[in-house]
Design a protein around this motif. Sequence first.
Motif: not given
Length: 326
Positions: A18-19, A22, A25-26, A41, A44-45
Motif C-alpha cells: 500500500k505504501s 501511495y 499516486r504521489a 500522498w 501517507l506512504s
Amino acid sequence: MTHKEFSKSVHHETLLRKSRVYMERAFNAKDSGDDEEFAIWASLSLELLGKSLLSKINPILIIDTKDPLSAIASIGIESENKIRTIGAREVYQRIQKIHPVFSHNFTLFCIEASEQRNSELHSGTFAFQKNSIEWEDKFFHAASRILSGFKYSVSNWLENPPLGDKISVKIENIRNTEIRVGKAEVEEKKGLWAKMNKNQKKEAKEKADDFYLSQFEKWIQNIGGTIHQDSENIYRRCPACKNEGFLVGTDPVKTILSRYESQSFLLSEVLEEYSAFAFFCPYCTLELEEDFVLEAAGIDSYYTHETTEERCLKTYPMGTQEEDHR
C-alpha cells in the motif's frame, strides 16, 4: 484456543504494497505539477512504510493496545470491529527505539510531515504550500533509513529502477554534503582550541566538568537519545581538541546468548549492541550528528557489551510464580 494468524491488514507485506501504491499516486501528482498533493500522498506512504517495518518485527508493535477489540481482531479472531493501529508519532518513535540508524532528526522530520498532512486535510491551512526541494530531499533520506531495516534500496521500494537510482544519487549527495559540513565543523573547533591560551583551556575544562555533573542527562534527553550508563565505551576522543567526548544513541538492541534457570531465579547472558547517532564534546563544544558523519570524522559509533541479567522467581500460594527483575 487454537493459534490464529495476524490479520492480513496488519501484515508487513500488505502495508508495504500500500505504501508503494501511495508513492505512485504521489509521483502522478508531481508529474501534473501538484507538489502539495505529492507531499500528502508521500507522507501517507511514509507512515505505512514505517508501520510495515514495525509489523515485520512483530505486528503487535502497530496495534493500538488501548483498544482491546483491535488486539483480538488482529490475531484473526472473527470480529466486526476494524483493527485500530497506532498513530504516526508513535510509529516513528518506536522505529527510533528499535532501528538505531533512524535517529532523532529523522523522527522529528517524519512527525512534522504527518502533522503537516493532518493540518492540510483537516483544517483550512495549506500546510504543504511552502514546501521546498529540501523537504523532498529529507523525505527520501528518512525513507531510505526506514528501508534499511528491510535491507531494501529506494529502487526496491518504488519498483522503478531508473527513478529509484536517481533518488539514491540524490540521497548520496545529501550524505556527502552533511559529511563535508561535519568535517568543516571539526576543523573549525580544532582551530579555535589551538588558539586558546592556558587559562582559557583551563576554564573550558572546568565548564566540561560542570557539564558532566549537572547538565549531562538533560542534554541527552533534549536531543532524544539515551546513554548506555553501564559501559565505558560511550566515551570517545574528540577529533578536534583531543579531550573526552561521548556518544549518544537509542537503547541498545539485546540478544540473549545463554540462559540458566532454577526454581528460584533466571540468569541470562545478554549481548547489547549499541549504535550512536550523535557525538558531543563538552570541552570544545563540538557536536556531530548521524552515524555516517561520525564515521567520516574518525569516531567509532558502534560497540557491543556483554552483561548478565538476573530475575528472581518468587513463589506464591497455589504454585504461581512471578518474575522480579533485579
